[in-house]
Design a protein around this motif. Structure first.
Motif, PDB file in Angstrom:
ATOM      1  N   TYR A   4       0.781  -1.242   0.000  1.00 60.83           N
ATOM      2  CA  TYR A   4       0.000   0.000   0.000  1.00 60.83           C
ATOM      3  C   TYR A   4       0.810   1.288   0.000  1.00 60.83           C
ATOM      4  O   TYR A   4       0.242   2.357  -0.108  1.00 60.83           O
ATOM      5  CB  TYR A   4      -0.899   0.037   1.238  1.00 60.83           C
ATOM      6  CG  TYR A   4      -2.026  -0.938   1.211  1.00 60.83           C
ATOM      7  CD1 TYR A   4      -3.180  -0.664   0.481  1.00 60.83           C
ATOM      8  CD2 TYR A   4      -1.959  -2.134   1.922  1.00 60.83           C
ATOM      9  CE1 TYR A   4      -4.233  -1.548   0.466  1.00 60.83           C
ATOM     10  CE2 TYR A   4      -3.008  -3.028   1.916  1.00 60.83           C
ATOM     11  CZ  TYR A   4      -4.146  -2.728   1.192  1.00 60.83           C
ATOM     12  OH  TYR A   4      -5.187  -3.604   1.176  1.00 60.83           O
ATOM     13  N   SER A   5       2.080   1.237   0.212  1.00 63.35           N
ATOM     14  CA  SER A   5       2.846   2.482   0.324  1.00 63.35           C
ATOM     15  C   SER A   5       2.823   3.249  -0.999  1.00 63.35           C
ATOM     16  O   SER A   5       2.858   2.644  -2.072  1.00 63.35           O
ATOM     17  CB  SER A   5       4.304   2.181   0.693  1.00 63.35           C
ATOM     18  OG  SER A   5       4.358   1.535   1.938  1.00 63.35           O
ATOM     19  N   HIS A   6       2.771   4.572  -0.903  1.00 65.35           N
ATOM     20  CA  HIS A   6       2.900   5.388  -2.112  1.00 65.35           C
ATOM     21  C   HIS A   6       4.376   5.397  -2.508  1.00 65.35           C
ATOM     22  O   HIS A   6       5.252   5.725  -1.692  1.00 65.35           O
ATOM     23  CB  HIS A   6       2.433   6.815  -1.856  1.00 65.35           C
ATOM     24  CG  HIS A   6       0.954   6.918  -1.662  1.00 65.35           C
ATOM     25  ND1 HIS A   6       0.049   6.464  -2.604  1.00 65.35           N
ATOM     26  CD2 HIS A   6       0.213   7.419  -0.640  1.00 65.35           C
ATOM     27  CE1 HIS A   6      -1.185   6.689  -2.173  1.00 65.35           C
ATOM     28  NE2 HIS A   6      -1.112   7.256  -0.982  1.00 65.35           N
ATOM     29  N   LEU A   7       4.649   5.042  -3.763  1.00 67.50           N
ATOM     30  CA  LEU A   7       6.043   4.945  -4.229  1.00 67.50           C
ATOM     31  C   LEU A   7       6.249   5.888  -5.420  1.00 67.50           C
ATOM     32  O   LEU A   7       5.663   5.666  -6.490  1.00 67.50           O
ATOM     33  CB  LEU A   7       6.373   3.520  -4.674  1.00 67.50           C
ATOM     34  CG  LEU A   7       6.111   2.372  -3.694  1.00 67.50           C
ATOM     35  CD1 LEU A   7       6.584   1.055  -4.310  1.00 67.50           C
ATOM     36  CD2 LEU A   7       6.841   2.598  -2.377  1.00 67.50           C
ATOM     37  N   PRO A   8       7.045   6.931  -5.277  1.00 65.58           N
ATOM     38  CA  PRO A   8       7.313   7.786  -6.430  1.00 65.58           C
ATOM     39  C   PRO A   8       8.272   7.143  -7.428  1.00 65.58           C
ATOM     40  O   PRO A   8       9.162   6.388  -7.035  1.00 65.58           O
ATOM     41  CB  PRO A   8       7.949   9.032  -5.807  1.00 65.58           C
ATOM     42  CG  PRO A   8       8.538   8.564  -4.527  1.00 65.58           C
ATOM     43  CD  PRO A   8       7.701   7.398  -4.050  1.00 65.58           C
ATOM     44  N   ALA A   9       8.052   7.455  -8.686  1.00 62.69           N
ATOM     45  CA  ALA A   9       9.102   7.233  -9.685  1.00 62.69           C
ATOM     46  C   ALA A   9       9.976   8.469  -9.533  1.00 62.69           C
ATOM     47  O   ALA A   9       9.612   9.560  -9.974  1.00 62.69           O
ATOM     48  CB  ALA A   9       8.494   7.142 -11.076  1.00 62.69           C
ATOM     49  N   THR A  10      11.093   8.333  -8.839  1.00 61.42           N
ATOM     50  CA  THR A  10      11.842   9.499  -8.367  1.00 61.42           C
ATOM     51  C   THR A  10      12.491  10.294  -9.514  1.00 61.42           C
ATOM     52  O   THR A  10      12.793   9.739 -10.581  1.00 61.42           O
ATOM     53  CB  THR A  10      12.956   9.071  -7.388  1.00 61.42           C
ATOM     54  OG1 THR A  10      13.797   8.111  -8.046  1.00 61.42           O
ATOM     55  CG2 THR A  10      12.394   8.444  -6.128  1.00 61.42           C
ATOM     56  N   THR A  11      12.721  11.560  -9.212  1.00 67.70           N
ATOM     57  CA  THR A  11      13.395  12.417 -10.194  1.00 67.70           C
ATOM     58  C   THR A  11      14.793  11.872 -10.492  1.00 67.70           C
ATOM     59  O   THR A  11      15.252  11.918 -11.638  1.00 67.70           O
ATOM     60  CB  THR A  11      13.471  13.853  -9.646  1.00 67.70           C
ATOM     61  OG1 THR A  11      12.143  14.256  -9.310  1.00 67.70           O
ATOM     62  CG2 THR A  11      14.040  14.821 -10.669  1.00 67.70           C
ATOM     63  N   ALA A  12      15.460  11.321  -9.466  1.00 66.80           N
ATOM     64  CA  ALA A  12      16.805  10.755  -9.693  1.00 66.80           C
ATOM     65  C   ALA A  12      16.740   9.598 -10.690  1.00 66.80           C
ATOM     66  O   ALA A  12      17.618   9.448 -11.546  1.00 66.80           O
ATOM     67  CB  ALA A  12      17.419  10.289  -8.376  1.00 66.80           C
ATOM     68  N   LEU A  13      15.685   8.803 -10.608  1.00 66.55           N
ATOM     69  CA  LEU A  13      15.512   7.693 -11.552  1.00 66.55           C
ATOM     70  C   LEU A  13      15.322   8.228 -12.973  1.00 66.55           C
ATOM     71  O   LEU A  13      15.701   7.582 -13.951  1.00 66.55           O
ATOM     72  CB  LEU A  13      14.291   6.858 -11.112  1.00 66.55           C
ATOM     73  CG  LEU A  13      14.094   5.441 -11.629  1.00 66.55           C
ATOM     74  CD1 LEU A  13      15.334   4.579 -11.548  1.00 66.55           C
ATOM     75  CD2 LEU A  13      12.944   4.779 -10.879  1.00 66.55           C
ATOM     76  N   GLY A  14      14.773   9.425 -13.065  1.00 67.89           N
ATOM     77  CA  GLY A  14      14.582  10.039 -14.378  1.00 67.89           C
ATOM     78  C   GLY A  14      15.784  10.827 -14.850  1.00 67.89           C
ATOM     79  O   GLY A  14      15.751  11.453 -15.910  1.00 67.89           O
TER      80      GLY A  14
END
Ligand code: SF4
Length: 357
Positions: A267-277
């Motif tokens: 259930y945790s909200h997981l960002p596709a992080t800016t660092a990953l981008g």
């Protein structure tokens, strides 16, 4: 590894209250396209079931890049004399928030370094203004602070707090954070939870000395503490830091860690992080197909955005305020998803429901 065996391990990890470290390490090691396809598809199904199909937006305002700490990987560390330091005024912060509210975004993330002279009353006033004028959910990301400050900001209306642990390996933590203390950080997270904040954690993948074993233990830490949000990004060396010559974190390992975090925490909200981008290509897209459900458009005003340089090569530093949202809408449409303009509060109280696999 055979498809059958991977699916077997995935089902075991998913259904276990305490997944085995060895199983997590095995899945973190998936390297071929057929292997990662199975892992990411599984995480994608879990994301769909527990976090839905929308991509939540959190608008970020980096309001102050001063910091009293000396994290060896970070371009904002106090020993870096080459960067221009800045602090936004209240009206600059509120102007950015007005722009994100006008675009329908319901969460603002107010982020800063851990400034030694952060004015707690000033920040409380900013929070109150945001709540009264724009009715946004407010997430703070301003580091380890006294519990009285956490209480003040919560009373002012702050809803959430991000305080990434970065690594749960005490030895690595100590070596990278000369002035900081692991237990103090965990205690801050506890204080925040007790005050009713929705609390976020996260790690950097590819830190010096880190192994798949320690990442597996990080993921178990996330499960134990039931964080509302978890950010996982790759290490990107900053040329003005002690770790300038270290290798970058691998996109593959970061994505595997993200996928497994989804499978384990559900259930945790997981960002596709800016660092990953910000690696050689925009891996946020793969991240969104491997368990992530959040994007964080940057609303830090120009010309300050480039000075919030945790790591170099950060994407979108030259864009105008507000330019990111249409771009993210296109990104979402490209993978047949949609931007979700709801508040996106915690989903965590549902933990324990449901079976999969
Ligand atoms: S990671 Fe955060 S606390 Fe550490 S030096 Fe950078 S801004 Fe400061």
């Amino acid at each position: 590894m055979s498809t059958f065996k991977i699916k077997d391990v995935l089902t075991r990890v998913y259904n276990s209250k305490r997944p085995a470290v060895a199983d997590l390490e095995l899945l973190l090691s998936m390297a071929t396209a057929p292997e990662t396809r199975i892992l990411y598809a599984y995480a994608d199904q879990v994301r769909k079931k527990f976090a839905g199909n929308g991509i939540l937006l959190r608008g970020i305002v980096e309001f102050d890049n001063n910091c009293r700490n000396n994290c060896l990987y970070c371009g904002l560390n106090r020993k870096n004399k080459h960067i221009k330091r800045y602090r936004l005024t209240q009206s600059q912060v509120l102007d950015s928030v007005a722009r994100m509210a006008a675009q329908g975004i319901k969460t603002v993330v107010l982020q800063s370094g851990e400034a030694s002279d952060l004015d707690a009353e000033w920040l409380a006033k900013v929070i109150r203004e945001i709540k009264q004028r724009y009715h946004l959910a407010v997430t703070l990301s301003v580091g380890e602070q006294d519990v009285r400050m956490y209480r003040l900001w919560r009373a002012a209306g702050a809803d959430r707090y991000l305080l990434k642990i970065e690594t749960t390996d005490r030895e690595i933590y100590r070596s990278l954070h000369p002035d900081m203390d692991y237990d103090r950080r965990v205690n801050c997270q506890r204080n925040l939870k007790n005050l009713g904040y929705q609390v976020g954690s996260g790690i950097i993948v590819g830190l010096r000395g880190q192994t798949k074993h320690s990442i597996a233990r990080d993921i178990l830490f996330f499960k134990r503490h039931e964080f509302d949000m978890i950010g996982i990004g790759p290490f990107i060396p900053h040329h003005q830091t002690t770790l300038a010559k270290d290798n970058k974190g691998e996109a593959l390992l970061t994505l595997n860690a993200l996928a497994l975090t989804r499978i384990v925490t559900r259930y945790s909200h997981l960002p596709a992080t800016t660092a990953l981008g910000s690696l050689e290509k925009d891996y946020r897209i793969t991240g969104l197909q491997a368990g992530a459900n959040v994007l964080m458009p940057n609303f830090t005003p120009q010309p300050y955005r480039r000075y919030y340089e945790l790591y170099p090569g950060k994407r979108c530093v030259n864009e105008a305020v507000g330019a990111c949202v249409p771009c993210l809408a296109r990104l979402a449409a490209g993978i047949r998803r949609h931007l979700d303009y709801s508040y996106g509060h915690t989903l965590i109280k549902k933990i324990g429901e449901g079976k999969h696999g």
